[in-house]
Design a protein around this motif. Structure first.
Motif, mmCIF file in Angstrom:
data_model
loop_
_atom_site.group_PDB
_atom_site.id
_atom_site.type_symbol
_atom_site.label_atom_id
_atom_site.label_comp_id
_atom_site.label_asym_id
_atom_site.label_seq_id
_atom_site.Cartn_x
_atom_site.Cartn_y
_atom_site.Cartn_z
ATOM 1 N N ASP A 62 0.823 -1.210 0.000
ATOM 2 C CA ASP A 62 0.000 0.000 0.000
ATOM 3 C C ASP A 62 0.856 1.258 0.000
ATOM 4 N N PRO A 63 0.240 2.408 -0.278
ATOM 5 C CA PRO A 63 0.968 3.682 -0.147
ATOM 6 C C PRO A 63 1.383 3.905 1.305
ATOM 7 N N GLU A 64 2.470 4.639 1.494
ATOM 8 C CA GLU A 64 2.837 5.078 2.833
ATOM 9 C C GLU A 64 2.454 6.544 2.967
ATOM 10 N N ILE A 65 1.990 6.900 4.151
ATOM 11 C CA ILE A 65 1.406 8.223 4.370
ATOM 12 C C ILE A 65 2.074 8.879 5.572
ATOM 13 N N VAL A 66 2.413 10.137 5.434
ATOM 14 C CA VAL A 66 3.013 10.902 6.528
ATOM 15 C C VAL A 66 2.166 12.144 6.785
ATOM 16 N N THR A 67 1.798 12.347 8.038
ATOM 17 C CA THR A 67 1.213 13.622 8.464
ATOM 18 C C THR A 67 2.151 14.201 9.524
ATOM 19 N N ASP A 68 2.274 15.511 9.532
ATOM 20 C CA ASP A 68 3.222 16.109 10.476
ATOM 21 C C ASP A 68 2.735 17.461 10.964
ATOM 22 N N VAL A 69 3.341 17.882 12.064
ATOM 23 C CA VAL A 69 3.164 19.232 12.592
ATOM 24 C C VAL A 69 4.556 19.799 12.841
ATOM 25 N N GLU A 70 4.786 21.016 12.374
ATOM 26 C CA GLU A 70 6.081 21.680 12.572
ATOM 27 C C GLU A 70 5.840 23.084 13.095
ATOM 28 N N ILE A 71 6.599 23.466 14.108
ATOM 29 C CA ILE A 71 6.559 24.838 14.597
ATOM 30 C C ILE A 71 7.988 25.383 14.547
ATOM 31 N N GLY A 72 8.097 26.668 14.246
ATOM 32 C CA GLY A 72 9.430 27.229 14.128
ATOM 33 C C GLY A 72 9.467 28.714 14.384
ATOM 34 N N PHE A 73 10.683 29.218 14.495
ATOM 35 C CA PHE A 73 10.912 30.636 14.742
ATOM 36 C C PHE A 73 12.161 31.060 13.998
ATOM 37 N N LYS A 74 12.073 32.176 13.270
ATOM 38 C CA LYS A 74 13.197 32.727 12.514
ATOM 39 C C LYS A 74 13.415 34.166 12.957
ATOM 40 N N ASN A 75 14.683 34.541 13.141
ATOM 41 C CA ASN A 75 14.960 35.868 13.667
ATOM 42 C C ASN A 75 16.258 36.408 13.075
ATOM 43 N N ASP A 76 16.211 37.625 12.539
ATOM 44 C CA ASP A 76 17.394 38.359 12.097
ATOM 45 C C ASP A 76 17.643 39.508 13.082
ATOM 46 N N PHE A 77 18.890 39.688 13.490
ATOM 47 C CA PHE A 77 19.201 40.734 14.456
ATOM 48 C C PHE A 77 20.672 41.114 14.317
ATOM 49 N N ARG A 78 21.097 42.043 15.123
ATOM 50 C CA ARG A 78 22.486 42.508 15.091
ATOM 51 C C ARG A 78 23.104 42.402 16.476
ATOM 52 N N ILE A 79 24.384 42.033 16.498
ATOM 53 C CA ILE A 79 25.185 42.050 17.715
ATOM 54 C C ILE A 79 26.303 43.056 17.477
ATOM 55 N N GLY A 80 26.075 44.288 17.869
ATOM 56 C CA GLY A 80 27.016 45.352 17.525
ATOM 57 C C GLY A 80 27.025 45.560 16.025
ATOM 58 N N ASP A 81 28.190 45.391 15.396
ATOM 59 C CA ASP A 81 28.301 45.548 13.948
ATOM 60 C C ASP A 81 28.117 44.232 13.196
ATOM 61 N N VAL A 82 27.785 43.168 13.900
ATOM 62 C CA VAL A 82 27.666 41.840 13.291
ATOM 63 C C VAL A 82 26.198 41.524 12.997
ATOM 64 N N SER A 83 25.903 41.135 11.743
ATOM 65 C CA SER A 83 24.560 40.676 11.389
ATOM 66 C C SER A 83 24.410 39.215 11.781
ATOM 67 N N ALA A 84 23.273 38.866 12.388
ATOM 68 C CA ALA A 84 23.065 37.498 12.868
ATOM 69 C C ALA A 84 21.699 36.989 12.440
ATOM 70 N N ARG A 85 21.604 35.672 12.340
ATOM 71 C CA ARG A 85 20.336 35.019 12.008
ATOM 72 C C ARG A 85 20.259 33.702 12.773
ATOM 73 N N THR A 86 19.099 33.418 13.361
ATOM 74 C CA THR A 86 18.861 32.138 14.028
ATOM 75 C C THR A 86 17.527 31.568 13.557
ATOM 76 N N ASN A 87 17.512 30.275 13.295
ATOM 77 C CA ASN A 87 16.291 29.556 12.948
ATOM 78 C C ASN A 87 16.192 28.327 13.837
ATOM 79 N N ILE A 88 14.988 28.022 14.286
ATOM 80 C CA ILE A 88 14.746 26.794 15.038
ATOM 81 C C ILE A 88 13.434 26.186 14.562
ATOM 82 N N ALA A 89 13.416 24.860 14.416
ATOM 83 C CA ALA A 89 12.208 24.165 13.993
ATOM 84 C C ALA A 89 12.063 22.883 14.804
ATOM 85 N N LEU A 90 10.851 22.635 15.310
ATOM 86 C CA LEU A 90 10.502 21.405 16.013
ATOM 87 C C LEU A 90 9.427 20.696 15.203
#
Length: 247
Positions: A62-90
């Motif tokens: 038979d076919p295989e079936i996947v259902t999922d739930v994903e939550i995440g957060f993406k953020n761009d910011f600066r640390i002084g003169d440094v550009s930063a980006r963080t992503n997290i996904a569960l």
């Protein structure tokens, strides 16, 4: 002994239909940050075992079936003169009718046969987390790191040939831990020369089973790490030519 052609041929046919969808909700908390939740359903079609050698092998899977739930957060910011980006996904996935390859032992007309057969191994769950961090110190120099943790388990996994319980098996080719760290540097050169960038990447992953039926330690590949480096030269002396060396 010469057999008639129809003794070595069999015609089989079936049809598979499954709905798929993707539903998501985004929340732009600030111009530089985004939270989201998404729910998806996907499937891979079933089929027949083209190397079937026994009546059991001819049964379509038979076919295989996947259902999922994903939550995440993406953020761009600066640390002084440094550009930063963080992503997290569960994420959490519910995996039904998982298609798995097992060895089938059978008897046909008193002759023992062994064949490799795809069948549906009931249900499984997968869940994990993925992290990404980037720092751009200057337009010429940046660093990136990422990490993922993946866990999986079968709710039920029985060998259709002899009823062996394989529920404790892990998914093949799926290390629990893997990640990388890389740095990129763009050399300060005149435009007439072109753009020369160097990239150094370290990648590592934990051990994993490389077949569907786990027989440790014989089916376990040890964890390993790789060190990769490359030099890319774009627009060589202002031309349309690009060169790369890597190892």
């Amino acid at each position: 002994v010469e057999l008639p052609g129809n003794a070595c041929a069999r015609t089989v046919k079936t049809t598979f239909n499954e709905p798929t969808y993707n539903i998501g909700l985004n929340w732009k908390i600030t111009p530089d940050s985004l939270a989201y939740i998404v729910h998806r359903r996907g499937y891979r079609a079933g089929g027949f075992n083209v190397r079937a050698r026994s009546p059991l092998d001819f049964t379509p899977f038979d076919p295989e079936i996947v259902t999922d739930v994903e939550i995440g957060f993406k953020n761009d910011f600066r640390i002084g003169d440094v550009s930063a980006r963080t992503n997290i996904a569960l994420y959490h996935q519910w995996y039904d009718d998982v298609q798995r390859n097992v060895t089938i032992n059978s008897m046909v007309n008193g002759i023992p046969l062994q064949s490799s057969t795809v069948f549906n191994a009931a249900k499984a769950k997968l869940y994990g987390v993925e992290l990404l961090a980037e720092l751009e110190f200057t337009p010429s120099f940046s660093v990136r790191a990422n990490y993922s943790y993946t866990e999986n388990s079968y709710d039920e996994y029985l060998n259709p040939s002899d009823g062996t319980d394989l529920s404790d098996n892990r998914f093949p080719d799926t290390p629990r831990n893997q990640g990388s760290l890389s740095a990129r540097y763009l050399l300060p050169l005149p435009n007439t020369i072109g753009d020369i960038a160097t990239v150094l990447t370290w990648y590592a992953q934990s051990s994993f089973d490389f077949v569907d039926v786990n027989l440790p330690p014989y089916t376990v590949a040890d964890g390993y790490s790789l060190l990769n480096a490359s030099v890319t030269w774009d627009s060589v002396f202002g031309s349309n030519l690009s060169l790369m060396a890597f190892g």
